[in-house]
Design a protein around this motif. Structure first.
Motif, PDB file in Angstrom:
ATOM      1  N   ALA A 153      16.048 -11.061   9.928  1.00 47.64           N
ATOM      2  CA  ALA A 153      17.229 -10.713   9.123  1.00 47.64           C
ATOM      3  C   ALA A 153      18.047  -9.582   9.752  1.00 47.64           C
ATOM      4  N   ILE A 154      17.774  -9.282  11.004  1.00 46.54           N
ATOM      5  CA  ILE A 154      18.452  -8.180  11.685  1.00 46.54           C
ATOM      6  C   ILE A 154      19.050  -8.714  12.985  1.00 46.54           C
ATOM      7  N   GLN A 155      20.347  -8.479  13.193  1.00 49.34           N
ATOM      8  CA  GLN A 155      20.906  -8.758  14.520  1.00 49.34           C
ATOM      9  C   GLN A 155      21.322  -7.431  15.143  1.00 49.34           C
ATOM     10  N   CYS A 156      22.568  -6.975  14.902  1.00 50.82           N
ATOM     11  CA  CYS A 156      22.932  -5.681  15.501  1.00 50.82           C
ATOM     12  C   CYS A 156      22.254  -4.523  14.790  1.00 50.82           C
ATOM     13  N   GLY A 157      21.890  -4.734  13.517  1.00 47.70           N
ATOM     14  CA  GLY A 157      21.176  -3.709  12.772  1.00 47.70           C
ATOM     15  C   GLY A 157      22.054  -2.695  12.064  1.00 47.70           C
ATOM     16  N   TYR A 158      23.378  -2.878  12.172  1.00 46.22           N
ATOM     17  CA  TYR A 158      24.226  -1.849  11.579  1.00 46.22           C
ATOM     18  C   TYR A 158      24.119  -1.817  10.054  1.00 46.22           C
ATOM     19  N   CYS A 159      24.059  -2.994   9.460  1.00 51.20           N
ATOM     20  CA  CYS A 159      23.982  -3.051   7.993  1.00 51.20           C
ATOM     21  C   CYS A 159      22.565  -2.812   7.475  1.00 51.20           C
ATOM     22  N   THR A 160      21.582  -2.886   8.373  1.00 52.35           N
ATOM     23  CA  THR A 160      20.182  -3.002   7.951  1.00 52.35           C
ATOM     24  C   THR A 160      19.677  -1.836   7.091  1.00 52.35           C
ATOM     25  N   TYR A 178      27.907  -5.298   3.378  1.00 55.26           N
ATOM     26  CA  TYR A 178      28.450  -6.300   4.296  1.00 55.26           C
ATOM     27  C   TYR A 178      27.567  -6.437   5.536  1.00 55.26           C
ATOM     28  N   CYS A 179      27.434  -7.689   5.975  1.00 55.72           N
ATOM     29  CA  CYS A 179      26.803  -7.937   7.267  1.00 55.72           C
ATOM     30  C   CYS A 179      27.775  -8.767   8.103  1.00 55.72           C
ATOM     31  N   MET A 180      28.099  -8.272   9.272  1.00 56.73           N
ATOM     32  CA  MET A 180      29.069  -8.964  10.134  1.00 56.73           C
ATOM     33  C   MET A 180      28.388  -9.982  11.044  1.00 56.73           C
ATOM     34  N   CYS A 181      27.052  -9.997  11.066  1.00 53.95           N
ATOM     35  CA  CYS A 181      26.353 -10.791  12.086  1.00 53.95           C
ATOM     36  C   CYS A 181      25.612 -12.011  11.558  1.00 53.95           C
ATOM     37  N   THR A 182      24.827 -11.840  10.525  1.00 63.38           N
ATOM     38  CA  THR A 182      23.778 -12.834  10.247  1.00 63.38           C
ATOM     39  C   THR A 182      24.247 -14.021   9.425  1.00 63.38           C
ATOM     40  N   GLY A 183      25.387 -13.915   8.761  1.00 64.58           N
ATOM     41  CA  GLY A 183      25.780 -14.976   7.845  1.00 64.58           C
ATOM     42  C   GLY A 183      25.006 -14.910   6.542  1.00 64.58           C
TER      43      GLY A 183
HETATM   44  S1  FES Z   1      22.972  -7.311  11.452  1.00 61.51           S
HETATM   45 FE1  FES Z   1      24.883  -6.697  12.333  1.00 61.51          FE
HETATM   46  S2  FES Z   1      26.077  -6.110  10.593  1.00 61.51           S
HETATM   47 FE2  FES Z   1      24.276  -6.967   9.744  1.00 61.51          FE
END
Ligand code: FES
Ligand code: FES
Length: 162
Positions: free
Chosen positions: A95-102, A132-137
């Motif tokens: 559930a983590i891509q860039c991790g910014y929202c995590t 908001y999450c910009m990565c995971t959908g």
């Molecule tokens: S994992 Fe990149 S904004 Fe959520």
């Protein structure tokens, strides 16, 4: 002005400018960098922390307004070096891509686990509308939150709140 609060179980205090935002107090004064700063306008939820048990966007609160409160940040979720239920569920469900929202998502999940016995996928989606999450959908994030509920409460939980 003096700010004294309890954060992740530890008493901390500092003299700060009255205009200092809580998110900057947490990151720059207390050096807890896990809480992220995104929009600084109250929209993205990257800065979410728990204040006296409730999720707040720490970019929308002055540090002085947190005087006397109890704050939990993402650093306060693990115990004795072990990932918490929600942290492990996020890892296991990718559930983590860039991790910014995590960090904000994890803190929000901690809040939801404390408040509800069970949530449907639709309810989870609605409850995290301020993160908001910009990565995971969102699919993996919702999977992770569902999984955290299963791990924390078993699969036969019942509704307790709204
Ligand atoms: S994992 Fe990149 S904004 Fe959520
Ligand atoms: S940084 Fe606080 S809501 Fe975006």
């Amino acid at each position: 002005m003096k700010v004294k609060l309890r954060i992740n179980g530890e008493e901390r205090e500092a003299d700060v400018e009255p205009r200092l935002l809580l998110v900057h107090f947490i990151r720059d004064v207390l050096k807890l960098k896990g809480t992220h700063v995104g929009c600084e306008t109250g929209h993205c939820g990257a800065c979410t922390v728990l204040m006296d048990g409730k999720p707040i966007k720490s970019c929308q609160v002055f540090a002085v307004q947190a005087d006397g409160t109890e704050i939990i940040t993402v650093e306060g979720l693990e115990r004795d070096g072990k990932l918490s239920v929600e942290q492990q569920a996020f890892v296991d469900n990718f559930a983590i891509q860039c991790g910014y929202c995590t960090p904000g998502m994890l803190v929000m999940t901690r809040y939801l686990l404390g408040k509800y016995e069970k949530l449907s996928r639709e309810e989870i989606r609605e409850k995290i509308h301020g993160n908001y999450c910009m990565c995971t959908g969102y699919v993996q994030i919702i999977n992770a939150i569902e999984d955290a509920f299963r791990r924390a409460k078993g699969s036969e939980g019942k509704e307790t709140g709204s």
